[in-house]
Scaffold this motif. Structure first.
Motif, mmCIF file in Angstrom:
data_model
loop_
_atom_site.group_PDB
_atom_site.id
_atom_site.type_symbol
_atom_site.label_atom_id
_atom_site.label_comp_id
_atom_site.label_asym_id
_atom_site.label_seq_id
_atom_site.Cartn_x
_atom_site.Cartn_y
_atom_site.Cartn_z
ATOM 1 N N GLY A 94 0.804 -1.212 0.000
ATOM 2 C CA GLY A 94 0.000 0.000 0.000
ATOM 3 C C GLY A 94 0.837 1.262 0.000
ATOM 4 O O GLY A 94 0.398 2.308 -0.470
ATOM 5 N N HIS A 95 2.061 1.154 0.498
ATOM 6 C CA HIS A 95 3.005 2.268 0.547
ATOM 7 C C HIS A 95 4.406 1.692 0.366
ATOM 8 O O HIS A 95 4.727 0.642 0.920
ATOM 9 C CB HIS A 95 2.911 3.012 1.883
ATOM 10 N N GLY A 96 5.245 2.383 -0.396
ATOM 11 C CA GLY A 96 6.613 1.935 -0.570
ATOM 12 C C GLY A 96 6.853 1.237 -1.889
ATOM 13 O O GLY A 96 5.972 1.155 -2.746
ATOM 14 N N ALA A 97 8.058 0.727 -2.062
ATOM 15 C CA ALA A 97 8.467 0.075 -3.313
ATOM 16 C C ALA A 97 7.912 -1.331 -3.399
ATOM 17 O O ALA A 97 7.721 -1.999 -2.378
ATOM 18 C CB ALA A 97 9.995 0.035 -3.385
ATOM 19 N N PRO A 98 7.628 -1.813 -4.620
ATOM 20 C CA PRO A 98 7.236 -3.214 -4.783
ATOM 21 C C PRO A 98 8.284 -4.152 -4.185
ATOM 22 O O PRO A 98 9.482 -3.857 -4.207
ATOM 23 C CB PRO A 98 7.132 -3.374 -6.302
ATOM 24 N N VAL A 99 7.820 -5.281 -3.654
ATOM 25 C CA VAL A 99 8.703 -6.191 -2.930
ATOM 26 C C VAL A 99 8.610 -7.597 -3.515
ATOM 27 O O VAL A 99 7.726 -7.899 -4.328
ATOM 28 C CB VAL A 99 8.366 -6.213 -1.425
ATOM 29 N N ASP A 100 9.539 -8.463 -3.062
ATOM 30 C CA ASP A 100 9.560 -9.843 -3.535
ATOM 31 C C ASP A 100 9.091 -10.791 -2.427
ATOM 32 O O ASP A 100 8.705 -10.363 -1.328
ATOM 33 C CB ASP A 100 10.953 -10.215 -4.042
ATOM 34 N N ARG A 101 9.150 -12.090 -2.702
ATOM 35 C CA ARG A 101 8.662 -13.084 -1.750
ATOM 36 C C ARG A 101 9.486 -13.082 -0.461
ATOM 37 O O ARG A 101 8.949 -13.271 0.630
ATOM 38 C CB ARG A 101 8.665 -14.472 -2.386
#
Length: 270
Positions: free
Chosen positions: A213-220
């Protein structure tokens, strides 16, 4: 060609998604107010023109009932969004959430100036919502070359919903995932349900990119670390010293605001 973009805007540095298929477009969260929603609608039209040569029909889906994710709904409807999807909880709580949150936004120093663009009447923020978890309801959409699934979960709020793009390996997770700042566990949060929801996200075996919802896309790996944080707090919540840490996705990420990031196709630049 399918395009998936994330637009991040103040206040609250909230992430909103635009998913462009060959037949229709979907906005994920309408943002904190009219200005953000107008920009989302205009950008969605531009992206569909670039991809299909015409302006796609537009729908929206709301991940939960916190103000920064849905106060742009009415403006988005006026700009052409034909349908709003959400959980039954969001549909039922939308009015009460708008009344409570609008007062809070007006009185908080960090958002008081922004609140000037919001309506006086909280009812003006409301739209008709199609609950995706109602009996007989469709739990997804076909945008044309892009299958979208809606999964109603809980934990961060009572109205959490995630958007799963199976063929693209992307999940819009709302505030069930938070990057850059600690996850926010308010009065409507349940740590045990939140832990269960993150296990559900990790069960999506195709998913490689999770949009918080906030911040950079992330991985698993990031989701697994945040799950461990939440599980630790759930077990030790009687200890006043225990708190949720902020986690940052490794790498160099643009954190300027406003910003747009194309996450599909993966080699696209904008």
């Amino acid at each position: 060609m399918v395009n998936v973009s994330v637009l991040s805007q103040n206040p609250a540095a909230v992430n909103c998604g635009i998913i462009t298929g060959s037949n229709a477009s979907l906005i994920v969260d309408s943002g904190p107010g009219p200005s953000a929603a107008k920009q989302l609608a205009a950008r969605a039209q531009q992206l569909s023109l670039e991809a299909t040569g015409r302006v796609n029909p537009l729908a929206a889906v709301i991940t939960h009932d916190h103000w920064d994710h849905f106060f742009g709904n009415a403006t988005l409807a006026a700009a052409g969004a034909e349908t709003f999807h959400g959980s039954q909880s969001f549909a039922g709580d939308q009015e009460a959430s708008a009344w409570i949150a609008l007062d809070a936004v007006r009185n908080a120093p960090e958002t008081a100036e922004f609140a000037a663009e919001l309506p006086e009447d909280p009812g003006d923020l409301l739209v008709d919502v199609s609950p995706v978890d109602a009996p007989g309801a469709d739990s997804g959409l076909d945008l044309g070359d892009c299958r979208v699934e809606f999964h109603v979960l809980s934990g961060h709020s009572t109205a959490d919903l995630v958007v799963r793009l199976i063929d693209q390996g992307i999940v819009f997770a709302g505030d069930l995932i938070e990057e850059g700042d600690p996850p926010q566990a308010g009065n409507d949060a349940s740590l045990s349900e939140w832990v269960t929801s993150l296990h559900t996200l990790l069960s999506f075996s195709e998913a490689t990119v999770f949009v918080p919802g906030h911040g950079a896309p992330v991985d698993r790996d990031f989701v697994e670390r945040q799950l461990a944080d939440l599980e630790g707090l759930r077990v030790n919540q009687a200890d006043a010293e225990v708190s949720l840490p902020a986690r940052v996705m490794p790498g160099d990420h643009d954190r300027t605001l406003p910003r747009e990031r194309v996450i599909f196709p993966v080699d696209a630049e904008r």
